[in-house]
Design a protein around this motif. Structure first.
Motif, PDB file in Angstrom:
ATOM      1  N   PRO A 138      28.302  35.152  43.726  1.00 48.21           N
ATOM      2  CA  PRO A 138      29.002  35.834  42.626  1.00 48.21           C
ATOM      3  C   PRO A 138      28.086  36.552  41.629  1.00 48.21           C
ATOM      4  CG  PRO A 138      29.939  33.669  43.022  1.00 48.21           C
ATOM      5  CD  PRO A 138      28.755  33.782  43.929  1.00 48.21           C
TER       6      PRO A 138
ATOM      7  N   ASP B 235      35.820  35.567  47.887  1.00 46.14           N
ATOM      8  CA  ASP B 235      35.785  36.883  47.225  1.00 46.14           C
ATOM      9  C   ASP B 235      36.148  38.047  48.149  1.00 46.14           C
ATOM     10  OD1 ASP B 235      35.113  35.837  44.759  1.00 46.14           O
ATOM     11  OD2 ASP B 235      32.967  35.918  45.167  1.00 46.14           O
TER      12      ASP B 235
ATOM     13  N   GLN C 116      36.832  47.746  44.935  1.00 43.32           N
ATOM     14  CA  GLN C 116      36.356  47.061  43.730  1.00 43.32           C
ATOM     15  C   GLN C 116      36.534  45.561  43.981  1.00 43.32           C
ATOM     16  OE1 GLN C 116      37.269  48.807  39.993  1.00 43.32           O
ATOM     17  NE2 GLN C 116      36.491  50.746  40.760  1.00 43.32           N
TER      18      GLN C 116
ATOM     19  N   ARG D 139      36.161  42.836  42.530  1.00 44.61           N
ATOM     20  CA  ARG D 139      36.734  41.860  41.600  1.00 44.61           C
ATOM     21  C   ARG D 139      38.166  42.194  41.153  1.00 44.61           C
ATOM     22  NH1 ARG D 139      32.858  39.009  42.499  1.00 44.61           N
ATOM     23  NH2 ARG D 139      30.700  39.329  41.847  1.00 44.61           N
ATOM     24  N   ARG D 140      38.675  43.314  41.582  1.00 46.06           N
ATOM     25  CA  ARG D 140      40.036  43.692  41.157  1.00 46.06           C
ATOM     26  C   ARG D 140      41.067  43.162  42.143  1.00 46.06           C
ATOM     27  NH1 ARG D 140      41.585  47.319  37.405  1.00 46.06           N
ATOM     28  NH2 ARG D 140      43.517  47.546  38.577  1.00 46.06           N
ATOM     29  N   ARG D 141      41.633  42.041  41.841  1.00 46.98           N
ATOM     30  CA  ARG D 141      42.641  41.449  42.733  1.00 46.98           C
ATOM     31  C   ARG D 141      44.010  42.012  42.367  1.00 46.98           C
ATOM     32  NH1 ARG D 141      40.264  37.937  45.761  1.00 46.98           N
ATOM     33  NH2 ARG D 141      38.429  36.847  45.071  1.00 46.98           N
TER      34      ARG D 141
ATOM     35  N   GLN E 156      41.781  44.564  45.558  1.00 47.49           N
ATOM     36  CA  GLN E 156      40.341  44.839  45.562  1.00 47.49           C
ATOM     37  C   GLN E 156      40.098  46.347  45.673  1.00 47.49           C
ATOM     38  OE1 GLN E 156      39.028  41.900  48.646  1.00 47.49           O
ATOM     39  NE2 GLN E 156      37.929  41.009  46.931  1.00 47.49           N
TER      40      GLN E 156
END
Lengths: 250, 605
Positions: free
Chosen positions: A104, A208, B574, B576-578, B581
């Motif tokens: 992360p 992730d 992206q 981290r954009r859930r 993404q």
């Protein structure tokens, strides 16, 4: 007496014909194999350059049919010998490098530092535009023994912190190369059995939104690659890749 | 049949059971032989000798407020999700011959005669059954199935089918997974022949989302059950026999005998897993000592990092700055032959003794990396990608191979051309801007494949927003076509990101289109059409790539089509954009594609 002679003569003729047929069959066998690109590609590695050129031609002329969905993957015949301890150590180092780069808080600079410490001579090129931001490509020019073509794509821009979208390297082809790569990946990424396995292709879902996959390269995989240089002898090289999964196919 | 505890049921409900059911159905696809067959006269019957059927389209569709043009009763309005048996011989025809399968009460205008249930229906008013869950309500011969849920079984995104010998006839059966309300695993699989569909006479059809809500409502019922009993206990007879066989893994045996290749695959897989496990436990342990000698272990690095955390952060910040500066200096990842004046460069064998051929000045080359890890300080092996295989590799001095951006003579030449190119680009950009105003412009756009997709992109895992677990949604529509088919630009535009690695060995390009919207054309082959490169101006319908197939071999060739409004900038992916993404201006392309499809082909899914 005359009859006996005739019979002996007839038997002799039959033996000669059978012998000739057997001889001609043996002679034609290799020709048939050369017509098979899969066979010829294995043979050429140990043969002279003209045979290699023939195999190249066979490879070139082979059409690229659609991989029939649902069928087993095209068999890839490994061309190299067994890996050495040094090469396996390189494999594990590279797998660990991949695993760390998707942690992360890992940054692109961390990856550069790791590659520099391994004396892999990493180099960055940047593709940027005002609409879809930056794509930094990290390539290593001095690979570890048994590995090559390290390639990472980082996306980002002034407002978005850079993150890795794809990262891969290749491992030398060999009789146990795929299993060795799988074992190295399982140790580095701390994963168990793959979530998806088809033939020699294995994929794991990581956190992730990342996926890890390992697959030997076949003739279609090496065709027209925009980044790496390949010839037919590279069929069977094993690629290990980590990338953001756009969707799920299971 | 397995039953789940209340706790487990709660947990499963919280995790979208039916999304998981769908996935499970697919995961089990490799062994999708049925455990029983449906007969309209006998109900469930034992499976005879079966073989894997050729994957093909199932003749069932659901209406979406469709109208059935009948001979006797005129136009019949069907309620939503009426199950229809269709004739799929003419896939591309605007209208299909159809027959109502479910009871007449599904029709707004009730029809007494079964003949009235036949007619023509517009293909665009139908949808496939992939995303639906069929709840068996009631009916003759189906008491044991009452309250069970059926979902069509998929094998690698194809309908699973078998050909079975029943009473001396070879019949094709499509396989349906059967679920009990409280069980996440399919309790069995039933083969259903499209000529015998009485099983669906009285059903409720749910979307997966609705089915999830339904199960949530049942949660309180489950909680109140004494001793965690399952209300859907199977009735005695064949049903209980097949479900118990299924649970113990023995039920597939009869099919397994004739599903030879699939089971061979699974055996190989098991063996592989065993081999891997063995390798891991033995070989890796003995090699660890070698590894420790050659590389720094993770633990050692962790300790170092903790000790010098602040120093590390400062160093990293500095390196980041340097990195940015360096990165800005380089723009393109293309390597060329870079000679000062010579128009040709001799390419030699490894010993530099013999000239193999001559390379052209500024010709594109790729550096070959050897497996031995040794690099020569002065020499480099290169491959000429645009030359004939077998006579395209050789050795040259390193000084003659440079990145395009670092080759001064080439940059000078390009600079000289700059004013001309700038003018041309300006004109081209003006042409792009002038063409259409955006996605809602009536002249926008053309469909991104030359022929209609072979399967609907509005359903199954091909559709936008297909859910995978809780965290990830599909950000595109997947357009199934043939491997190597052209992917074409939907509107005038400019390639703003050239071919890059996308997923499982396939690639993507990004195009800024007239009116400012952006499209990502994903899952294409590495092969680039002539004239397409970073900065190329494209016209609608122009080939910008070729449809590829992922290297896992899991799926059909497809174009993964993503659409962005263009109101923000930045990377399309992206991390981290859930849940997508993807960038904030991501659009659902379904309706646009549908409109373009209809405009171009006269029909849409």
């Amino acid at each position: 007496m005359k009859n006996q002679k005739s019979i002996v003569l007839a038997v002799l003729i039959l033996v000669v014909i059978a012998g000739l047929q057997l001889f001609s069959r043996k002679k034609s066998a290799p020709t048939a194999e050369v017509n098979n690109p899969a066979v010829s590609s294995t043979q050429t590695t140990n043969q002279n350059s003209s045979a290699r050129a023939k195999a190249t031609e066979a490879l070139k002329s082979a059409s690229t049919p659609a991989k029939p969905q649902g069928e087993a993957l095209e068999a890839v015949v490994p061309t190299g010998g067994p890996s050495t301890a040094k090469e396996r150590a390189s494999l594990q180092t590279m797998a660990q490098t991949l695993a760390r780069a998707i942690q992360p808080n890992a940054k692109q600079a961390d990856l550069m530092r790791a590659l520099n410490s391994l004396k892999m001579e990493p180099k960055i090129t940047q593709d940027k535009n005002a609409y879809t931001g930056d794509m930094d490509i990290v390539r290593a020019n001095n690979p570890l023994p048994g590995t090559r073509y390290f390639h990472a794509q980082y996306f980002g821009d002034a407002h978005t912190e850079k993150f890795v979208q794809h990262m891969s390297f290749e491992f030398k082809p060999g009789p146990n190369a795929v299993n060795e790569a799988v074992a190295a990946a399982q140790a580095a990424f701390k994963v168990g059995a793959p979530n998806e396995k088809r033939g020699a292709f294995s994929q794991w879902e990581l956190s992730d939104g990342y996926c890890l996959w390992i697959s030997p390269l076949n003739k279609n995989d090496i065709k027209d690659n925009p980044f790496n240089a390949y010839t037919e002898k590279d069929i069977g090289s094993v690629r290990m890749a980590v990338e953001l999964c756009p969707h799920d196919h299971q | 049949m397995k039953t789940l505890s209340v706790h487990m049921v709660k947990h499963l409900l919280a995790q979208s059971i039916f999304a998981s059911l769908a996935t499970l159905a697919l995961a089990h696809g490799e062994h999708a032989g049925p455990n029983a067959l449906w007969s309209d006269s006998k109900g469930l019957v034992e499976v005879g000798q079966c073989a894997v059927g050729q994957d093909s389209d199932v003749n069932l569709r659901l209406s979406q407020s469709a109208h059935l043009q009948t001979k006797n009763a005129g136009l019949v309005t069907l309620s939503e999700r009426t199950l229809l048996r269709v004739d799929i011989k003419q896939q591309n025809a605007p209208k299909l011959e159809a027959e109502i399968v479910t009871l007449a009460q599904n029709m707004v205008q009730k029809q007494a005669s079964p003949v009235a249930g036949k007619g023509l229906v517009k293909q665009e008013e139908l949808q496939t059954i992939d995303d639906s869950v069929i709840e068996i309500q009631d009916g003759k011969l189906i008491e044991s199935l009452k309250g069970q849920f059926l979902q069509v079984s998929m094998n690698d995104d194809q309908y699973a089918s078998v050909v079975c010998n029943q009473n001396g006839k070879q019949e094709k059966y499509f396989v349906f997974n059967v679920y009990a309300a409280h069980n996440m695993d399919p309790v069995s699989r039933i083969g259903i022949n499209v000529k015998e569909l009485q099983i669906f006479r009285n059903v409720k059809i749910h979307s997966t989302d609705e089915a999830e809500d339904l199960l949530t409502a049942q949660e309180s019922k489950v909680q109140s059950l004494p001793g965690d009993q399952n209300t859907n206990a199977p009735a005695p007879g064949i049903w209980s026999r097949i479900t118990s066989q299924f649970a113990s893994g023995g039920a597939d045996a009869k099919v397994a005998e004739v599903l030879g290749s699939r089971n061979a695959g699974s055996s190989a897989e098991t063996m592989n897993t065993q081999m891997t496990a063995q390798f891991k436990s033995n070989a890796m342990e003995t090699e660890r000592s070698v590894l420790n000698k050659t590389v720094v272990t993770g633990e050692e690095e962790d300790i170092d990092e903790e000790a010098d955390e602040s120093e590390e952060a400062a160093q990293a910040a500095k390196e980041n700055e340097e990195l940015e500066k360096k990165a800005e200096a380089e723009t393109v990842l293309t390597t060329v032959i870079c000679t000062a004046n010579d128009p040709k460069l001799a390419v030699r064998d490894e010993k530099m003794a013999k000239v193999l051929f001559y390379g052209d000045r500024f010709e594109e080359v790729k550096a070959v990396q050897d497996w031995d890890g040794k690099t020569d300080a002065k020499l480099i092996e290169i491959l000429f990608p645009n030359r004939k295989a077998g006579a395209n590799t050789g050795w040259v001095k390193k000084e003659y191979v440079k990145l395009k951006s670092e080759c001064a003579p080439l940059q000078q030449k390009l600079k000289a051309q700059e004013s001309f190119e700038a003018k041309a680009t300006k004109q081209a950009n003006a042409a792009i801007i002038g063409k259409i105003k955006g996605l809602d412009d009536p002249n926008c756009c053309t469909f991104p494949t030359l022929k209609r997709p072979t399967t609907s992109y509005k359903e199954g895992m091909r559709r936008f927003q297909w859910r995978r677990g809780k965290h990830r949604l599909h950000a595109a529509c997947d357009l199934y076509r043939l491997h190597g088919d052209a992917a074409v630009a939907v509107a005038p535009g400019k390639v703003i990101r050239g071919t890059y690695y996308f997923y499982q060995g396939v690639y993507a390009v990004e195009v800024l289109h007239s009116g400012g919207f952006v499209a990502r054309y994903g899952e294409i082959m590495a092969k680039v059409p002539k004239g397409i490169k970073l900065g190329s101006v494209v016209s609608p319908g122009q080939t910008i790539g070729f449809i590829g197939t992922v290297n896992s071999g899991c799926c059909k060739p497809m174009l993964h089509f993503e659409l962005y409004k263009g109101t923000v900038s930045g990377p399309l992916s992206q991390a981290r954009r859930r849940p997508f993404q993807r960038r904030a201006d991501l659009l659902n392309p379904t309706n646009y594609l549908s409109k373009w499809e209809k405009k171009q082909f006269g029909v849409s899914y």
